[in-house]
Design a protein around this motif. Structure first.
Motif, PDB file in Angstrom:
ATOM      1  N   SER A  92      31.812  34.445  44.597  1.00 29.56           N
ATOM      2  CA  SER A  92      32.715  34.795  43.499  1.00 29.56           C
ATOM      3  C   SER A  92      31.997  35.782  42.593  1.00 29.56           C
ATOM      4  CB  SER A  92      33.072  33.528  42.697  1.00 29.56           C
ATOM      5  OG  SER A  92      31.909  33.012  42.078  1.00 29.56           O
ATOM      6  N   ILE A  97      27.129  37.079  39.159  1.00 29.96           N
ATOM      7  CA  ILE A  97      26.593  37.182  37.790  1.00 29.96           C
ATOM      8  C   ILE A  97      25.488  36.141  37.591  1.00 29.96           C
ATOM      9  CG2 ILE A  97      27.202  36.858  35.337  1.00 29.96           C
ATOM     10  CD1 ILE A  97      29.980  38.148  36.097  1.00 29.96           C
ATOM     11  N   PHE A 195      36.971  46.036  36.449  1.00 28.91           N
ATOM     12  CA  PHE A 195      38.235  46.658  36.029  1.00 28.91           C
ATOM     13  C   PHE A 195      38.359  48.092  36.559  1.00 28.91           C
ATOM     14  CE2 PHE A 195      40.444  44.438  32.245  1.00 28.91           C
ATOM     15  CZ  PHE A 195      40.220  43.194  32.795  1.00 28.91           C
ATOM     16  N   LYS A 217      39.480  40.924  42.639  1.00 24.94           N
ATOM     17  CA  LYS A 217      40.473  41.740  41.942  1.00 24.94           C
ATOM     18  C   LYS A 217      40.823  42.993  42.762  1.00 24.94           C
ATOM     19  CE  LYS A 217      39.553  38.471  39.037  1.00 24.94           C
ATOM     20  NZ  LYS A 217      38.582  38.553  37.964  1.00 24.94           N
ATOM     21  N   GLY A 227      35.777  36.321  45.485  1.00 26.08           N
ATOM     22  CA  GLY A 227      34.518  36.877  45.990  1.00 26.08           C
ATOM     23  C   GLY A 227      33.817  37.695  44.921  1.00 26.08           C
TER      24      GLY A 227
HETATM   25  C1  LIG Z   1      37.491  37.804  37.412  1.00 25.01           C
HETATM   26  C2  LIG Z   1      36.348  38.439  36.734  1.00 25.01           C
HETATM   27  C3  LIG Z   1      35.056  37.911  36.823  1.00 25.01           C
HETATM   28  C4  LIG Z   1      34.754  36.619  37.554  1.00 25.01           C
HETATM   29  O1  LIG Z   1      34.992  36.740  38.910  1.00 25.01           O
HETATM   30  P1  LIG Z   1      35.429  35.510  39.868  1.00 25.01           P
HETATM   31  O2  LIG Z   1      35.601  36.178  41.177  1.00 25.01           O
HETATM   32  O3  LIG Z   1      36.677  34.915  39.306  1.00 25.01           O
HETATM   33  O4  LIG Z   1      34.298  34.540  39.824  1.00 25.01           O
HETATM   34  C5  LIG Z   1      34.024  38.596  36.201  1.00 25.01           C
HETATM   35  N1  LIG Z   1      34.253  39.724  35.492  1.00 25.01           N
HETATM   36  C6  LIG Z   1      35.487  40.247  35.375  1.00 25.01           C
HETATM   37  C7  LIG Z   1      35.676  41.496  34.582  1.00 25.01           C
HETATM   38  C8  LIG Z   1      36.576  39.629  35.985  1.00 25.01           C
HETATM   39  O5  LIG Z   1      37.805  40.153  35.848  1.00 25.01           O
END
Ligand SMILES: *Cc1c(COP(=O)(O)O)cnc(C)c1O
Length: 402
Positions: A92, A97, A195, A217, A227
């Motif tokens: 994820s 991170i 983003f 995303k 992921g």
């Molecule tokens: C969704 C998101 C995350 C976390 O990612 P996951 O795949 O949900 O663990 C981190 N940073 C941003 C900007 C996100 O949109």
């Protein structure tokens, strides 16, 4: 064997980058659903473990299905830059991170970052890192003087962590200027590029050390798998200490999700072009609508960091947010009236997604604190999809007039 050509275009790199010919000549990289990998002899096992022979050992450590998305995203983040980097696929965005933070920081260190981070990242910084003696300094990093002063006055700051455009307010920070300041003081810099995607923005170009993504995303693009990826420009460090931390934490991807990610990545350029083309039209439509108080979109000249976005992004992206004049109740009413657009959190999928942060993602955050971050009662976040623009606009129009 990888194809012997060097792609001239980003779209070709997205299709072909990172692909390795399958030993059984499958056209697409197969799903290697296997937890472990076998040895012909004990000697061979020893060689794999010692690193004398290349080969897979155990899927927490690596799997053939991870290779293509890992190499593809890295190729896109470095496309046209003449920079080497290495990516490690994760379960994820949060896993990526976590590996980044736990392999670069130790007790007594501080991390400098800004407001309006992804909520999960904000939680790690506030709720988890303090248990390990690591503190976050949170400032408005749109103010470069503040950033430089904080760094000068605090030798324990070791990592500058950026997320731009940021969630859900679409704030932008200047990657080049902040990296220049950080590098003057020998600090590491990381950027969450979720983003923007590498099609719109390549943080490594400005000297950033690490890029992280939630591949959930835009990179996957179809909402089929969670992921993440961590990409670092110090290849040796990535291969040693950071790989070790990743393996210890166990935030590995899995073959099925990696396969879905590879499929999604191939159309990244096409999808981003359409997301961006639609988003500017949505932003213009909303800015002129009498029910709307404010539109946050970096492509509008009214956005405070419009010029910085222009400098560091190929195009403004597919994400925007807007404030309804009717506040909290207006937000709920608008959400309920949507017919085509999807009511959900997450972002970056082919369909248009809307959420109402004050009644959903940020419901538990006290109103005063929410408003400090710009998350007002009538705020709606929108991930503009790739549908035909007339359908998106007519759904918004009818939902705004209910
Ligand atoms: C969704 C998101 C995350 C976390 O990612 P996951 O795949 O949900 O663990 C981190 N940073 C941003 C900007 C996100 O949109």
């Amino acid at each position: 064997m990888a194809k012997k050509f060097s792609p001239k275009g980003f779209g070709s790199a997205a299709v072909h980058g990172g692909h390795v010919q399958d030993p059984n000549y499958a056209h697409q990289t197969p799903i290697y659903a296997s937890s472990t990998f076998v040895y012909d002899t004990a000697e061979q096992g020893m060689k794999r473990f010692s690193g004398a022979e290349e080969g897979y050992i155990y899927s927490r450590w690596g799997n053939p299905t991870f290779k293509e998305p890992e190499a593809k995203i890295t190729a896109l983040e470095t496309f046209g830059l003449n920079i080497e980097a290495k990516g490690i696929l994760h379960a994820s965005g949060m896993a990526a991170i976590s590996t980044l933070l736990l392999s670069t920081l130790k007790a007594g260190d501080k991390i400098l970052t800004h407001y309006s981070l992804y909520a999960g990242t904000d939680d790690i910084l506030r709720l988890l890192l303090p248990h390990f003696g690591i503190e976050a300094v949170v400032l408005d990093l749109r103010d470069l003087n503040k950033a430089e002063e904080a760094i000068k006055n605090d030798a324990s700051i070791k990592l500058v962590y950026l997320e731009t455009p940021a969630n859900p307010t679409i704030q932008i920070v200047d990657i080049e200027a902040l990296t220049t300041i950080a590098k003057r003081h020998n600090l590491l810099v990381a950027c969450d590029n979720t983003f923007a995607t590498p099609y719109l923005q390549q943080p490594l170009k400005y000297g950033v050390d690490f890029v992280v993504h939630s591949t959930t995303k835009f990179l996957n693009g179809h909402g089929t798998a969670i992921g993440g990826i961590l990409i670092g420009r110090d290849v040796e460090w990535m291969k040693t200490k950071i790989t070790k931390t990743h393996r210890m934490l166990g935030g590995n991807s899995n073959p099925f999700d990696a396969f879905l990610l590879t499929l999604g990545l191939k159309t990244l350029e096409l999808r981003m072009e359409r997301h961006c083309g639609n988003a500017i039209q949505v932003a213009n439509f909303l800015s002129q609508h009498p029910a709307i108080a404010k539109v946050n979109y970096e492509g509008l000249a009214s956005h405070p960091e419009h010029d910085i976005a222009k400098k560091q992004m190929r195009k403004p992206g597919g994400m925007l947010s807007f404030e309804l004049k009717e506040g909290f109740e207006g937000g709920k009413k608008f959400m309920d009236a949507l017919q085509m657009c999807t009511r959900t959190v997450s972002l970056g999928t082919v369909d248009t997604l809307l959420c109402h942060p004050p009644s959903m993602t940020h419901f538990s955050v006290p109103k005063e604190q929410r408003e400090k971050y710009g998350i007002t009662d009538g705020l709606i976040r929108m991930s503009v999809g790739i549908e035909n623009i007339e359908d998106i606009l007519s759904d918004l129009e009818q939902a705004l007039s209910v």
